[in-house]
Write an enzyme that holds these catalytic residues in place. Structure first.
Site, PDB file in Angstrom:
ATOM      1  N   GLU A 111      31.738   6.217  71.217  1.00  0.00           N
ATOM      2  CA  GLU A 111      31.760   7.331  70.260  1.00  0.00           C
ATOM      3  C   GLU A 111      33.084   7.288  69.510  1.00  0.00           C
ATOM      4  OE1 GLU A 111      30.796  11.048  72.191  1.00  0.00           O
ATOM      5  OE2 GLU A 111      28.713  10.458  72.485  1.00  0.00           O
ATOM      6  N   HIS A 228      31.777  20.042  64.629  1.00  0.00           N
ATOM      7  CA  HIS A 228      31.072  18.764  64.727  1.00  0.00           C
ATOM      8  C   HIS A 228      30.573  18.395  63.345  1.00  0.00           C
ATOM      9  CE1 HIS A 228      28.456  15.563  66.047  1.00  0.00           C
ATOM     10  NE2 HIS A 228      28.914  15.697  67.277  1.00  0.00           N
ATOM     11  N   ARG A 274      36.607  13.370  64.848  1.00  0.00           N
ATOM     12  CA  ARG A 274      35.680  14.384  64.353  1.00  0.00           C
ATOM     13  C   ARG A 274      36.218  15.286  63.256  1.00  0.00           C
ATOM     14  NH1 ARG A 274      32.666  16.527  69.674  1.00  0.00           N
ATOM     15  NH2 ARG A 274      31.665  14.525  69.773  1.00  0.00           N
ATOM     16  N   HIS A 335      31.705  23.787  67.132  1.00  0.00           N
ATOM     17  CA  HIS A 335      31.123  23.055  68.248  1.00  0.00           C
ATOM     18  C   HIS A 335      31.842  23.298  69.577  1.00  0.00           C
ATOM     19  CE1 HIS A 335      28.963  19.793  70.179  1.00  0.00           C
ATOM     20  NE2 HIS A 335      30.077  19.119  70.417  1.00  0.00           N
ATOM     21  N   ARG A 370      39.644  17.586  70.809  1.00  0.00           N
ATOM     22  CA  ARG A 370      39.060  16.952  71.993  1.00  0.00           C
ATOM     23  C   ARG A 370      38.447  15.603  71.636  1.00  0.00           C
ATOM     24  NH1 ARG A 370      33.572  17.223  74.138  1.00  0.00           N
ATOM     25  NH2 ARG A 370      33.140  18.269  72.195  1.00  0.00           N
TER      26      ARG A 370
END
Ligand code: FAD
Ligand code: SIN
Length: 516
Positions: A111, A228, A274, A335, A370
């Site tokens: 990811e 997100h 992100r 998110h 994060r």
């Protein structure tokens, strides 16, 4: 007196793992607001990050987490997460969790912002639900754990400077009751519902953060809310998450003209962190005057997509979109909250008797942003550690001599959310305290949120408006841009003045705590 040895609030990954630890030494009541299996955890798609594959190293997982955290991670907390992660994942597999495998070996995917393939997944894109299934199966074999579903906690009880229990809704008798325990573990999860647009389910209203704040706990880093980038944005469809793992497998973002655009914003393109992808999408939407951009997977093999992402594929089909043929409209949504109730790496808060773990907590493990798929691991590792610490430190605490109030009839307590306040808070947060922030809008939001919190006529609504106010105050206070917090009026990161965590405690002004 209605009492037990330990209370856990919340039945996501952190709460379930904490309960299993606590059951080694006493009776545990798990109070949860909805069905037992309803939580953010249940909806987690992409997977769980863990340095277990042959070509991975713990040092790399630590480095990636620190890089994503934009200078504000607590390195000791990151080391705990990464170094203890493999042990807790192996334990979960021993308890029956079935992660996807290829030729019998665990299958790891990539990811954004991970330097290695290190994300384990289950049933393709149903990782959270498999973790809940396996943890619940294990807790049900443990006779010392009792579940109370549909039992929302409204307030924490503090006596003599210690948290000794909770006030909660007893769903069986329609009463607001008190329950006492030697220690309380908050595992109430995230707060996405504070925003009008979110990937989070209805239960994620951030209750734990405001309950703890009201009870005297320190809350930290609330300005850092992760948006997100790729959430379904089709008219009439819910804000369903389209996992980052889709981009990990090669999905591209395109604008309305069909052009890929991430290269214009970041050399890592679709796999940039992100916050960068979210802001790039917002900029592109703004530039092209549109409400969404497109996620394109049509160049990938159709059978692979159906097998690798069965839930996403089926959900999109329900709204007339076929991943294998259609470009999917997406836009960012709230998110995850990096901030929360400040704890050390054992889950201790500053309030004796109160521990916190999972998304509600702020251990400093995520810093200002994060790293994708680190939070399921966080729930396992820090849930277990908070449970162990509570057990060790509270077993000798005696519950004698505590007073108890009479239960209150629910019809008198007026405990339902005020829908108008809820809607107003969500809209204000989305429009003025969202992806891109500015002092003028933050100030306007703060004034209105302060009024809404003061006027709220029950604790549930007050908790909601209070948390929104705390997030806004922290966002106004931090006059720089870092990680997920972006200020249009202070758009650089400023390590000279702002390498500090925000801290808020009732009756005290917001202030900075130097980073560890
Ligand atoms: P939760 O799982 O949210 O559980 C909180 C619990 O507390 C719930 O049972 C809730 O009902 C209960 N509760 C709340 N308030 C009260 C109250 N007042 N009284 C009683 N009970 C209460 N992370 C990853 O690492 N990998 C992923 O792939 C991933 N995908 C995600 C996809 C989606 C759609 C979402 C929303 C999140 C995703 N995340 C992912 C984030 C991750 O799922 C969460 O951060 C994590 O599961 C939080 O776990 P938790 O135990 O702290 O809280
Ligand atoms: C996703 O699957 O994109 C969500 C992963 C996460 O939030 O960690």
């Amino acid at each position: 007196m209605n009492q037990t040895d330990y209370i856990v609030i919340g039945s996501g990954v952190a709460g379930l793992r904490a309960a299993l630890e606590l059951a080694r030494g006493g009776e545990v009541a798990v109070l949860t607001k909805d069905r037992i299996d309803e939580s953010n955890t249940e909806y987690a798609q992409g997977g769980v990050a863990v340095a277990l594959s042959d070509d991975d190293e713990m040092a790399l997982h630590v480095e990636d987490t620190l890089n994503a955290g934009a200078g504000l991670c607590d390195e000791s907390a990151v080391r705990v997460l990464v170094e203890e992660g493999p042990r807790y994942i192996t334990e979960l597999i021993d308890w029956g969790a079935e992660f996807d495998r290829k030729d019998g070996e665990l299958s790891f995917t990539r990811e954004a912002a991970h330097s290695r393939n290190r994300i384990l997944h289950a049933r393709g894109d149903s990782t959270g639900s498999e973790i809940v299934r396996s943890l619940l199966a294990h807790t049900r074999r443990e006779p010392k754990i009792t579940f109370l579903a549909h039992a929302a906690t409204l307030e924490l009880i503090v006596e003599g400077g210690r948290c000794t229990g909770v006030q909660y809704i007893d769903p069986n008798e329609s009463l607001v009751r008190e329950m006492r325990a030697r220690a309380v573990i908050l595992a109430t999860g995230g707060a996405g519902q504070i925003y009008a647009q979110t990937t989070n389910p209805e239960v994620a209203t951030g209750d734990g953060i405001s309950m703890a704040y009201t009870a005297g706990a320190i809350v930290s880093d609330l300005e850092f809310v992760q948006f997100h980038p790729t959430v379904l944005s089709a008219p009439g469809a819910p804000r369903f998450l389209l996992s980052e793992a889709l981009r990990g497998e090669g999905a591209r973002l395109r604008n309305h003209a069909g052009e890929t655009f991430m290269k214009n914003y970041d050399p890592r393109e679709e796999l940039a962190p992100r916050d960068i992808v979210s802001r790039s999408i917002a900029a592109e939407m703004n530039r092209t005057n549109s409400y969404w951009v497109y996620l394109d997977l049509t160049h990938l093999e159709a059978d692979f997509l159906r097998q690798r992402f069965p839930k996403i594929h089926m959900t999109c089909l329900r709204y007339g979109l076929d991943l294998t043929k259609d470009q999917i409209p997406v836009s960012p949504a709230a998110h995850y909250i990096m901030g929360g109730v400040r704890t050390d790496t054992e889950g201790r808060t500053n309030l004796p008797g109160l521990y916190a773990a999972g998304e509600v907590a702020c251990t400093g493990v995520h810093g200002a942003n994060r790293l994708a798929s680190n939070s399921l691991l966080e729930g396992l590792v820090f849930g277990a550690r908070a449970g162990a610490a509570a057990l060790e430190e509270s077993s000798s605490f005696t519950l004698a001599n505590l007073s108890e109030h009479e239960p209150i009839d629910i019809s008198q307590s007026d405990w339902m959310f005020d829908p108008q306040t809820r809607y107003r808070v969500q809209e204000l947060m989305w429009r003025k305290v969202g992806l891109i922030r500015h002092q003028d809008e933050l100030k306007a939001a703060l004034i209105e949120l302060t009024d809404l919190a003061a006027q709220a006529y029950n604790s549930r609504t007050r908790n909601f408006a209070t948390l929104a106010r705390l997030i806004t105050l922290a966002a106004l206070w931090r006059e720089e841009s870092r990680g997920a917090h972006y200020r249009a009026d202070f758009n650089d990161r400023n390590d000279t003045d702002w390498l500090v965590h925000s801290a808020q405690q009732i009756d005290q002004p917001i202030h900075g705590i130097p980073k560890n």
